[in-house]
Design a protein around this motif. Sequence first.
Motif, PDB file in Angstrom:
ATOM      1  N   ASP A  60       0.930  -1.639  -0.132  1.00 49.93           N
ATOM      2  CA  ASP A  60      -0.326  -0.065   0.284  1.00 49.93           C
ATOM      3  C   ASP A  60       0.274   1.553   0.192  1.00 49.93           C
ATOM      4  O   ASP A  60       0.118   2.191  -0.719  1.00 49.93           O
ATOM      5  N   ALA A  61       1.827   1.035   0.511  1.00 51.09           N
ATOM      6  CA  ALA A  61       2.884   2.335   0.716  1.00 51.09           C
ATOM      7  C   ALA A  61       3.671   2.452  -0.005  1.00 51.09           C
ATOM      8  O   ALA A  61       4.129   3.545  -0.791  1.00 51.09           O
ATOM      9  N   ILE A  62       3.690   1.606  -1.289  1.00 50.92           N
ATOM     10  CA  ILE A  62       4.177   1.838  -2.506  1.00 50.92           C
ATOM     11  C   ILE A  62       3.462   2.198  -3.063  1.00 50.92           C
ATOM     12  O   ILE A  62       3.612   2.925  -4.241  1.00 50.92           O
ATOM     13  N   ALA A  63       2.646   1.266  -3.421  1.00 50.51           N
ATOM     14  CA  ALA A  63       1.114   1.875  -4.310  1.00 50.51           C
ATOM     15  C   ALA A  63       1.400   3.963  -4.504  1.00 50.51           C
ATOM     16  O   ALA A  63       0.805   4.261  -5.207  1.00 50.51           O
ATOM     17  N   LYS A  64       0.835   4.112  -3.325  1.00 51.26           N
ATOM     18  CA  LYS A  64       0.623   6.239  -2.979  1.00 51.26           C
ATOM     19  C   LYS A  64       1.731   6.328  -3.158  1.00 51.26           C
ATOM     20  O   LYS A  64       2.403   7.147  -3.935  1.00 51.26           O
ATOM     21  N   ALA A  65       3.214   6.040  -3.268  1.00 51.26           N
ATOM     22  CA  ALA A  65       4.895   6.217  -3.661  1.00 51.26           C
ATOM     23  C   ALA A  65       4.945   6.702  -4.938  1.00 51.26           C
ATOM     24  O   ALA A  65       4.729   7.617  -5.191  1.00 51.26           O
ATOM     25  N   ARG A  66       4.200   5.070  -5.559  1.00 49.61           N
ATOM     26  CA  ARG A  66       4.202   5.211  -7.019  1.00 49.61           C
ATOM     27  C   ARG A  66       3.402   6.781  -7.579  1.00 49.61           C
ATOM     28  O   ARG A  66       3.858   7.260  -8.706  1.00 49.61           O
ATOM     29  N   GLU A  67       2.022   6.600  -7.147  1.00 50.67           N
ATOM     30  CA  GLU A  67       1.017   7.810  -7.967  1.00 50.67           C
ATOM     31  C   GLU A  67       1.852   8.716  -7.444  1.00 50.67           C
ATOM     32  O   GLU A  67       1.686  10.033  -7.573  1.00 50.67           O
ATOM     33  N   LEU A  68       2.217   9.430  -6.013  1.00 52.70           N
ATOM     34  CA  LEU A  68       2.805  10.892  -6.039  1.00 52.70           C
ATOM     35  C   LEU A  68       3.677  11.017  -6.749  1.00 52.70           C
ATOM     36  O   LEU A  68       4.075  12.288  -7.295  1.00 52.70           O
ATOM     37  N   ALA A  69       4.791  10.461  -6.883  1.00 55.37           N
ATOM     38  CA  ALA A  69       5.712  10.112  -7.874  1.00 55.37           C
ATOM     39  C   ALA A  69       4.923  10.587  -9.272  1.00 55.37           C
ATOM     40  O   ALA A  69       5.831  11.200  -9.469  1.00 55.37           O
ATOM     41  N   ASN A  70       4.188   9.851  -9.709  1.00 56.42           N
ATOM     42  CA  ASN A  70       4.387   9.793 -11.160  1.00 56.42           C
ATOM     43  C   ASN A  70       3.456  11.149 -11.265  1.00 56.42           C
ATOM     44  O   ASN A  70       3.755  11.537 -12.606  1.00 56.42           O
ATOM     45  N   GLU A  71       3.019  11.140 -10.479  1.00 60.76           N
ATOM     46  CA  GLU A  71       2.168  12.831 -10.441  1.00 60.76           C
ATOM     47  C   GLU A  71       3.261  14.556  -9.875  1.00 60.76           C
ATOM     48  O   GLU A  71       2.303  15.186 -10.892  1.00 60.76           O
ATOM     49  N   ASN A  72       4.146  14.230 -10.080  1.00 60.27           N
ATOM     50  CA  ASN A  72       5.231  15.162  -9.667  1.00 60.27           C
ATOM     51  C   ASN A  72       6.523  15.384 -10.353  1.00 60.27           C
ATOM     52  O   ASN A  72       7.290  15.242  -9.763  1.00 60.27           O
ATOM     53  N   THR A  73       6.694  14.838 -11.469  1.00 65.71           N
ATOM     54  CA  THR A  73       7.705  14.324 -12.252  1.00 65.71           C
ATOM     55  C   THR A  73       8.626  15.473 -12.827  1.00 65.71           C
ATOM     56  O   THR A  73       7.688  16.847 -12.873  1.00 65.71           O
ATOM     57  N   PRO A  74       9.492  15.192 -12.798  1.00 66.38           N
ATOM     58  CA  PRO A  74      10.514  14.408 -12.761  1.00 66.38           C
ATOM     59  C   PRO A  74      10.806  13.689 -11.196  1.00 66.38           C
ATOM     60  O   PRO A  74      10.548  14.569 -10.511  1.00 66.38           O
ATOM     61  N   SER A  75      10.934  12.242 -10.432  1.00 68.61           N
ATOM     62  CA  SER A  75      10.840  12.099  -9.678  1.00 68.61           C
ATOM     63  C   SER A  75      11.860  11.036  -9.329  1.00 68.61           C
ATOM     64  O   SER A  75      11.071  10.180 -10.690  1.00 68.61           O
ATOM     65  N   LYS A  76      12.019  10.670  -8.291  1.00 71.99           N
ATOM     66  CA  LYS A  76      12.758   9.060  -7.941  1.00 71.99           C
ATOM     67  C   LYS A  76      12.293   8.689  -6.479  1.00 71.99           C
ATOM     68  O   LYS A  76      11.684   9.264  -5.376  1.00 71.99           O
ATOM     69  N   LEU A  77      12.082   7.243  -6.828  1.00 70.69           N
ATOM     70  CA  LEU A  77      11.264   6.918  -5.188  1.00 70.69           C
ATOM     71  C   LEU A  77      12.403   5.956  -5.416  1.00 70.69           C
ATOM     72  O   LEU A  77      12.597   4.348  -6.466  1.00 70.69           O
ATOM     73  N   THR A  78      12.387   5.803  -4.091  1.00 69.42           N
ATOM     74  CA  THR A  78      13.302   5.392  -3.961  1.00 69.42           C
ATOM     75  C   THR A  78      12.938   3.783  -2.677  1.00 69.42           C
ATOM     76  O   THR A  78      12.354   4.474  -1.558  1.00 69.42           O
ATOM     77  N   ILE A  79      13.264   2.383  -2.981  1.00 67.25           N
ATOM     78  CA  ILE A  79      12.338   1.760  -1.748  1.00 67.25           C
ATOM     79  C   ILE A  79      12.812   1.146  -0.903  1.00 67.25           C
ATOM     80  O   ILE A  79      14.380   0.481  -1.125  1.00 67.25           O
ATOM     81  N   PHE A  80      12.982   0.777   0.513  1.00 64.53           N
ATOM     82  CA  PHE A  80      13.696   0.491   1.147  1.00 64.53           C
ATOM     83  C   PHE A  80      12.845  -1.111   1.992  1.00 64.53           C
ATOM     84  O   PHE A  80      11.798  -1.094   1.762  1.00 64.53           O
ATOM     85  N   ASP A  81      13.941  -1.943   2.776  1.00 62.64           N
ATOM     86  CA  ASP A  81      13.584  -3.015   2.974  1.00 62.64           C
ATOM     87  C   ASP A  81      13.588  -3.136   4.188  1.00 62.64           C
ATOM     88  O   ASP A  81      13.567  -1.819   4.780  1.00 62.64           O
ATOM     89  N   ASP A  82      12.978  -4.152   4.988  1.00 55.32           N
ATOM     90  CA  ASP A  82      13.083  -3.951   6.243  1.00 55.32           C
ATOM     91  C   ASP A  82      14.198  -4.086   7.011  1.00 55.32           C
ATOM     92  O   ASP A  82      13.948  -3.819   8.072  1.00 55.32           O
ATOM     93  N   GLU A  83      15.364  -4.174   6.763  1.00 58.40           N
ATOM     94  CA  GLU A  83      16.519  -3.022   7.173  1.00 58.40           C
ATOM     95  C   GLU A  83      17.008  -2.369   6.568  1.00 58.40           C
ATOM     96  O   GLU A  83      18.250  -1.840   6.722  1.00 58.40           O
ATOM     97  N   HIS A  84      16.338  -1.945   6.002  1.00 60.68           N
ATOM     98  CA  HIS A  84      16.624  -0.328   5.673  1.00 60.68           C
ATOM     99  C   HIS A  84      17.717  -0.410   4.392  1.00 60.68           C
ATOM    100  O   HIS A  84      19.084   0.889   4.934  1.00 60.68           O
ATOM    101  N   ASN A  85      18.028  -1.595   4.143  1.00 57.71           N
ATOM    102  CA  ASN A  85      18.986  -1.239   3.087  1.00 57.71           C
ATOM    103  C   ASN A  85      17.822  -1.238   1.552  1.00 57.71           C
ATOM    104  O   ASN A  85      16.724  -1.643   1.706  1.00 57.71           O
TER     105      ASN A  85
END
Length: 65
Positions: free
Chosen positions: A33-58
């Motif tokens: 759900d968080a990734i979907a919202k972040a992609r939506e926000l990033a797509n609405e505000n191009t140019p943008s970059k999305l970084t997705i971290f795992d549960d260990e912050h990598n």
Amino acid sequence: MKLYSVAPNQDVTAWIVKLEDVAPAGEFEAKDDAIAKARELANENTPSKLTIFDDEHNVEKEEQF
């Protein structure tokens, strides 16, 4: 370019969407759900970059819009 990120909170009980690693844009129980919202926000505000971290912050994945 706007920078968005999806990362877990400290005890990995929720996933946080942040803008510029400062302003939280939302908190979600499910990572997908968080990734979907972040992609939506990033797509609405191009140019943008999305970084997705795992549960260990990598970095798990980076996407550009």
